[in-house]
Design a protein around this motif. Structure first.
Motif, PDB file in Angstrom:
ATOM      1  N   UNK A   1       6.069   8.887 -22.783  1.00 12.51           N
ATOM      2  CA  UNK A   1       5.684   7.430 -21.417  1.00 12.51           C
ATOM      3  C   UNK A   1       6.095   7.641 -19.491  1.00 12.51           C
ATOM      4  N   UNK A   2       5.040   7.307 -18.855  1.00  6.20           N
ATOM      5  CA  UNK A   2       5.652   8.094 -17.726  1.00  6.20           C
ATOM      6  C   UNK A   2       5.685   6.935 -17.291  1.00  6.20           C
ATOM      7  N   UNK A   3       7.137   6.804 -16.499  1.00  6.52           N
ATOM      8  CA  UNK A   3       8.022   5.796 -16.169  1.00  6.52           C
ATOM      9  C   UNK A   3       7.854   5.540 -14.275  1.00  6.52           C
ATOM     10  N   UNK A   4       7.463   4.501 -13.873  1.00  7.07           N
ATOM     11  CA  UNK A   4       7.087   4.061 -12.935  1.00  7.07           C
ATOM     12  C   UNK A   4       8.409   3.573 -12.000  1.00  7.07           C
ATOM     13  N   UNK A   5       9.301   3.740 -12.764  1.00  3.34           N
ATOM     14  CA  UNK A   5      10.612   2.215 -12.338  1.00  3.34           C
ATOM     15  C   UNK A   5      11.272   3.164 -11.563  1.00  3.34           C
ATOM     16  N   UNK A   6      11.490   4.373 -11.819  1.00  4.54           N
ATOM     17  CA  UNK A   6      12.634   4.937 -10.838  1.00  4.54           C
ATOM     18  C   UNK A   6      12.235   5.593  -9.398  1.00  4.54           C
ATOM     19  N   UNK A   7      10.644   4.973  -9.215  1.00  6.70           N
ATOM     20  CA  UNK A   7      10.208   5.515  -8.161  1.00  6.70           C
ATOM     21  C   UNK A   7      10.712   4.382  -7.268  1.00  6.70           C
ATOM     22  N   UNK A   8      10.549   3.295  -8.180  1.00  7.01           N
ATOM     23  CA  UNK A   8      11.150   1.808  -6.954  1.00  7.01           C
ATOM     24  C   UNK A   8      12.560   1.428  -7.057  1.00  7.01           C
ATOM     25  N   UNK A   9      13.068   1.948  -7.283  1.00 13.25           N
ATOM     26  CA  UNK A   9      14.223   2.098  -7.213  1.00 13.25           C
ATOM     27  C   UNK A   9      15.109   2.808  -5.931  1.00 13.25           C
ATOM     28  N   UNK A  10      13.892   3.729  -5.621  1.00 13.00           N
ATOM     29  CA  UNK A  10      14.251   4.292  -4.132  1.00 13.00           C
ATOM     30  C   UNK A  10      13.632   3.773  -2.749  1.00 13.00           C
ATOM     31  N   UNK A  11      13.843   3.148  -2.270  1.00  9.28           N
ATOM     32  CA  UNK A  11      13.216   2.406  -0.710  1.00  9.28           C
ATOM     33  C   UNK A  11      12.346   3.410  -0.885  1.00  9.28           C
ATOM     34  N   UNK A  12      12.607   4.599   0.272  1.00 14.81           N
ATOM     35  CA  UNK A  12      12.075   5.054   0.717  1.00 14.81           C
ATOM     36  C   UNK A  12      11.574   6.261   0.185  1.00 14.81           C
ATOM     37  N   UNK A  13      10.980   6.256  -0.734  1.00 13.59           N
ATOM     38  CA  UNK A  13      10.494   6.720  -1.766  1.00 13.59           C
ATOM     39  C   UNK A  13       8.585   5.879  -2.104  1.00 13.59           C
ATOM     40  N   UNK A  14       9.423   4.597  -2.379  1.00 13.64           N
ATOM     41  CA  UNK A  14       8.001   3.604  -2.243  1.00 13.64           C
ATOM     42  C   UNK A  14       7.627   3.833  -0.764  1.00 13.64           C
TER      43      UNK A  14
ATOM     44  N   UNK B   1     -21.055  -7.360  -2.374  1.00 15.85           N
ATOM     45  CA  UNK B   1     -21.016  -6.490  -1.006  1.00 15.85           C
ATOM     46  C   UNK B   1     -19.455  -6.303  -0.814  1.00 15.85           C
ATOM     47  N   UNK B   2     -18.706  -6.951  -1.361  1.00 14.55           N
ATOM     48  CA  UNK B   2     -17.501  -6.325  -0.799  1.00 14.55           C
ATOM     49  C   UNK B   2     -17.513  -4.475  -1.519  1.00 14.55           C
ATOM     50  N   UNK B   3     -16.324  -4.261  -0.736  1.00 19.25           N
ATOM     51  CA  UNK B   3     -16.274  -2.855  -0.272  1.00 19.25           C
ATOM     52  C   UNK B   3     -14.980  -2.720  -1.254  1.00 19.25           C
ATOM     53  N   UNK B   4     -14.733  -2.124  -2.524  1.00 20.89           N
ATOM     54  CA  UNK B   4     -13.642  -2.102  -3.216  1.00 20.89           C
ATOM     55  C   UNK B   4     -12.653  -0.605  -3.330  1.00 20.89           C
ATOM     56  N   UNK B   5     -11.444  -1.260  -3.629  1.00 23.84           N
ATOM     57  CA  UNK B   5     -10.142   0.212  -3.886  1.00 23.84           C
ATOM     58  C   UNK B   5      -9.289  -1.113  -4.990  1.00 23.84           C
ATOM     59  N   UNK B   6      -9.744   0.374  -6.113  1.00 21.65           N
ATOM     60  CA  UNK B   6      -8.667  -0.297  -7.791  1.00 21.65           C
ATOM     61  C   UNK B   6      -7.596   0.617  -7.682  1.00 21.65           C
ATOM     62  N   UNK B   7      -6.163   0.143  -7.450  1.00 22.32           N
ATOM     63  CA  UNK B   7      -5.435   0.364  -7.933  1.00 22.32           C
ATOM     64  C   UNK B   7      -4.231   0.314  -9.316  1.00 22.32           C
ATOM     65  N   UNK B   8      -4.162   1.390  -9.769  1.00 19.31           N
ATOM     66  CA  UNK B   8      -3.184   1.500 -10.892  1.00 19.31           C
ATOM     67  C   UNK B   8      -1.531   2.128 -10.551  1.00 19.31           C
ATOM     68  N   UNK B   9      -0.950   2.285 -11.781  1.00 22.57           N
ATOM     69  CA  UNK B   9      -0.101   3.722 -11.136  1.00 22.57           C
ATOM     70  C   UNK B   9      -0.213   4.701 -11.996  1.00 22.57           C
ATOM     71  N   UNK B  10      -0.709   4.636 -13.099  1.00 25.27           N
ATOM     72  CA  UNK B  10      -1.540   5.847 -13.786  1.00 25.27           C
ATOM     73  C   UNK B  10      -2.597   5.997 -14.649  1.00 25.27           C
ATOM     74  N   UNK B  11      -3.417   6.997 -14.738  1.00 25.38           N
ATOM     75  CA  UNK B  11      -4.755   7.501 -15.608  1.00 25.38           C
ATOM     76  C   UNK B  11      -4.400   7.705 -16.402  1.00 25.38           C
ATOM     77  N   UNK B  12      -4.644   7.488 -17.335  1.00 22.20           N
ATOM     78  CA  UNK B  12      -3.929   8.612 -18.405  1.00 22.20           C
ATOM     79  C   UNK B  12      -5.712   8.611 -19.209  1.00 22.20           C
ATOM     80  N   UNK B  13      -6.582   7.664 -20.294  1.00 13.68           N
ATOM     81  CA  UNK B  13      -7.879   8.187 -20.664  1.00 13.68           C
ATOM     82  C   UNK B  13      -9.244   7.540 -20.105  1.00 13.68           C
ATOM     83  N   UNK B  14      -8.357   6.741 -19.128  1.00 13.51           N
ATOM     84  CA  UNK B  14      -9.604   6.225 -18.130  1.00 13.51           C
ATOM     85  C   UNK B  14     -10.163   4.907 -18.535  1.00 13.51           C
TER      86      UNK B  14
END
Ligand SMILES: O=P(O)(O)OC[C@H]1O[C@H](OP(=O)(O)OP(=O)(O)O)[C@H](O)[C@@H]1O
Ligand SMILES: Nc1ncnc2[nH]cnc12
Length: 206
Positions: free
Chosen positions: A55-68, A146-159
């Motif tokens: 499991x790849x955990x992004x919560x450590x990134x969130x602990x660093x305000x500058x990195x976030x 007609x909306x132009x969309x960006x899809x956002x997630x933390x991680x892509x695994x199998x897609x």
């Protein structure tokens, strides 16, 4: 784990950074010149014994305000001025990165939620995950033709998740401009399920 005075904690994991702007990512970049492992501060992948994934955990990134902040800025830099009208964030971790990007580029934010969470009328897409099956839902009327969309997630695994998200958006007539994730697990070949749709990621993890 070792502690670096300037950079804080470094945790070892195999990862290859694709870009470098934040000091958070700079440690990764520098270590690319090294032979094997690089310091990668998303925390070590954690073995999930019930389904044998790392499991790849992004919560450590969130602990660093500058990195976030730097992480959000990287996405904003890429998408501002691209006429994106909707940022669609995938539950749950896409809700962390999507809204600040949407606010910064002046787009609406639309949550793509797990079943039975949205109170209004929804459309649904089922998909297969690395560890089971799931379903995403979107409010009818939140995204318009007609909306132009960006899809956002933390991680892509199998897609599978991004594929389901794109299907939801395209079913209501939106144009998916790109998908954006912090982490890609390229070994799982998730990109191949995106039917050629562009995917932008900040780091790959093997
Ligand atoms: O590329 P895929 O194989 O589809 O996997 C990627 C998805 O898996 C994770 O979410 P998860 O479904 O575990 O839900 P959660 O964010 O609610 O924990 C992750 O946040 C992505 O949304
Ligand atoms: N290996 C992984 N780590 C974190 N989130 C995931 N979603 C799917 N696979 C995952």
């Amino acid at each position: 784990m070792r502690r670096d005075k300037k950079e804080g904690f470094f945790l070892k994991a195999r990862a290859r950074p694709i870009i470098e702007i934040s000091s958070f990512y700079r440690g990764c970049r520098a270590s690319m010149q090294g032979p094997n492992e690089v310091p990668f501060r998303f925390g070590p992948p954690v073995a999930v014994t019930t389904c044998s994934i790392m499991f790849q955990d992004i919560t450590t990134l969130l602990l660093d305000p500058q990195a976030f902040r730097d992480t959000i800025d990287l996405f904003v830099e890429r998408y501002k001025g691209k006429n994106i009208s909707v940022v669609a964030g995938i539950e749950a971790r896409g809700f962390i990165f999507g809204p600040p990007i949407a606010l910064a580029i002046g787009a609406k934010f639309v949550p793509l939620r797990k079943p039975k969470k949205l109170p209004g009328e929804v459309i649904s897409e089922e998909y297969v995950l690395e560890y089971g099956r799931d379903c995403l839902q979107m409010h009818v009327g939140a995204v318009e033709p007609g909306d132009r969309a960006l899809v956002v997630d933390d991680l892509i695994a199998t897609g599978g998740t991004l594929c389901a998200a794109m299907n939801l958006l395209e079913r209501v007539g939106a144009q998916v401009v790109e998908c954006a994730c912090v982490i890609e697990l390229p070994d799982l070949k998730g990109r191949e399920r995106l039917h050629g749709k562009p995917l932008y990621v900040l780091v790959e993890s093997h």
